[in-house]
Design an enzyme around this catalytic site. Sequence first.
Site, PDB file in Angstrom:
ATOM      1  N   ASN A 131       0.856  -1.188   0.000  1.00 47.04           N
ATOM      2  CA  ASN A 131       0.000   0.000   0.000  1.00 47.04           C
ATOM      3  C   ASN A 131       0.893   1.239   0.000  1.00 47.04           C
ATOM      4  OD1 ASN A 131      -1.843   2.010   0.482  1.00 47.04           O
ATOM      5  ND2 ASN A 131      -2.337   1.374   2.576  1.00 47.04           N
ATOM      6  N   LYS A 133       0.046   4.300  -0.363  1.00 48.93           N
ATOM      7  CA  LYS A 133      -0.627   5.499   0.178  1.00 48.93           C
ATOM      8  C   LYS A 133      -0.423   6.682  -0.780  1.00 48.93           C
ATOM      9  CE  LYS A 133      -0.103   3.404   4.652  1.00 48.93           C
ATOM     10  NZ  LYS A 133      -0.027   3.538   6.088  1.00 48.93           N
ATOM     11  N   HIS A 174      -9.510   1.551   4.714  1.00 55.91           N
ATOM     12  CA  HIS A 174      -8.249   1.755   5.443  1.00 55.91           C
ATOM     13  C   HIS A 174      -8.465   2.788   6.550  1.00 55.91           C
ATOM     14  CE1 HIS A 174      -4.132   2.827   6.367  1.00 55.91           C
ATOM     15  NE2 HIS A 174      -3.778   1.688   5.802  1.00 55.91           N
ATOM     16  N   GLU A 179      -6.783   5.180   7.575  1.00 59.31           N
ATOM     17  CA  GLU A 179      -6.482   6.574   7.245  1.00 59.31           C
ATOM     18  C   GLU A 179      -7.673   7.233   6.544  1.00 59.31           C
ATOM     19  OE1 GLU A 179      -2.776   5.711   5.340  1.00 59.31           O
ATOM     20  OE2 GLU A 179      -1.912   5.265   7.286  1.00 59.31           O
ATOM     21  N   GLU A 225      -5.421  -4.475  10.866  1.00 60.98           N
ATOM     22  CA  GLU A 225      -4.413  -3.423  10.921  1.00 60.98           C
ATOM     23  C   GLU A 225      -4.664  -2.562  12.151  1.00 60.98           C
ATOM     24  OE1 GLU A 225      -2.325  -2.589   7.017  1.00 60.98           O
ATOM     25  OE2 GLU A 225      -3.969  -1.196   7.179  1.00 60.98           O
ATOM     26  N   GLY A 265       2.603   2.465  10.767  1.00 62.50           N
ATOM     27  CA  GLY A 265       3.612   3.523  10.646  1.00 62.50           C
ATOM     28  C   GLY A 265       4.335   3.852  11.936  1.00 62.50           C
ATOM     29  N   SER A 298       3.407  -1.830  10.336  1.00 63.13           N
ATOM     30  CA  SER A 298       4.862  -1.823  10.585  1.00 63.13           C
ATOM     31  C   SER A 298       5.576  -3.132  10.227  1.00 63.13           C
ATOM     32  CB  SER A 298       5.148  -1.428  12.033  1.00 63.13           C
ATOM     33  OG  SER A 298       4.805  -0.077  12.240  1.00 63.13           O
ATOM     34  N   GLY A 348       2.854  -1.130   4.279  1.00 60.59           N
ATOM     35  CA  GLY A 348       2.801   0.278   3.892  1.00 60.59           C
ATOM     36  C   GLY A 348       4.191   0.799   3.578  1.00 60.59           C
TER      37      GLY A 348
HETATM   38  P1  PGA Z   1       2.803   0.477   7.583  1.00 59.09           P
HETATM   39  O1  PGA Z   1       1.350   0.684   6.957  1.00 59.09           O
HETATM   40  O2  PGA Z   1       3.333  -0.840   7.041  1.00 59.09           O
HETATM   41  O3  PGA Z   1       3.593   1.655   7.095  1.00 59.09           O
HETATM   42  O4  PGA Z   1       2.668   0.435   9.049  1.00 59.09           O
HETATM   43  C1  PGA Z   1       0.468  -0.379   6.786  1.00 59.09           C
HETATM   44  C2  PGA Z   1      -0.824   0.123   6.224  1.00 59.09           C
HETATM   45  O5  PGA Z   1      -1.263   1.229   6.600  1.00 59.09           O
HETATM   46  O6  PGA Z   1      -1.460  -0.537   5.397  1.00 59.09           O
END
Ligand code: PGA
Length: 269
Positions: free
Chosen positions: A12, A14, A109, A111, A181, A187, A228, A249
Amino acid sequence: MVNKKQKIIIGNWKMNPLSVKKAEFIFQKIRKGLSFYLKKADPQGKIVICPPFVYLANFKKIKERTKNKKNILEIGAQDVFWEKEGAFTGEISSAMLKDLGCQYIIIGHSERRNYLQETNQMINRKLKHSLKEKLIPILCIGEKKEERKQGLTEKVLAEEIKAAFNGISKEEIKRVYVAYEPIWAIGSGKACNKEEVERVYFFLQKIFNKMYGSRFFQERIKFLYGGSISKENIKNYLDSQILDGFLVGGASLDPENFLSIIRETIFNF
Ligand code: PGA
């Protein structure tokens, strides 16, 4: 029946990177790395890269230019609208995405839930629409840090699942991925440990089987973890019997990191 030996890794991206040139550079690096791995071992699964919409056409062209027999790299999108076409300024339809070679769609997601106020009801409409349009949805669920602290994880997950699948019949559900998630892990560099992910899996199993009948979850839903994941911690999850793959991500934008995750998970060398 879900085959847990075949893993999927979803990248992903983003809202990154900031130019077509950079996006193509990362995409090509990943493709080259994959070609190299394919010469060394047989893959046990596939990879889906979900870039921003504006890079999809370029990636489709790159893929078409260099078709090879063992195609393990797919393209997906980070969102889709629930209507097919019409006066919906700024939205992207499933037909447009399919035309650009997308099969997979990330839905709900955190976000989008948090920054764009995407509600459970909107997510339900997107999920229904994706299934109807024969896209493969990757539904994201997860609790906030404070919710976890207050012991509300199960409540939040149950609400998100029940709302997302509201009005969707057993027959309509095909090939859905549910990605756990936890928001506090995204993140943050602090991934959720395997045991906690497994507890969530068994909890979801109960919820789904209550909704759709016994063994439904085990047999029809694929389960992913995201938050992460990196080349440093991927090993911690590989012996889990319940995971069908990972949603990655930050690390998916770094070809070296992403390729290491792929090698360990899908090529086993
Ligand atoms: P991350 O994001 O691997 O940067 O933690 C995962 C995601 O939001 O799908």
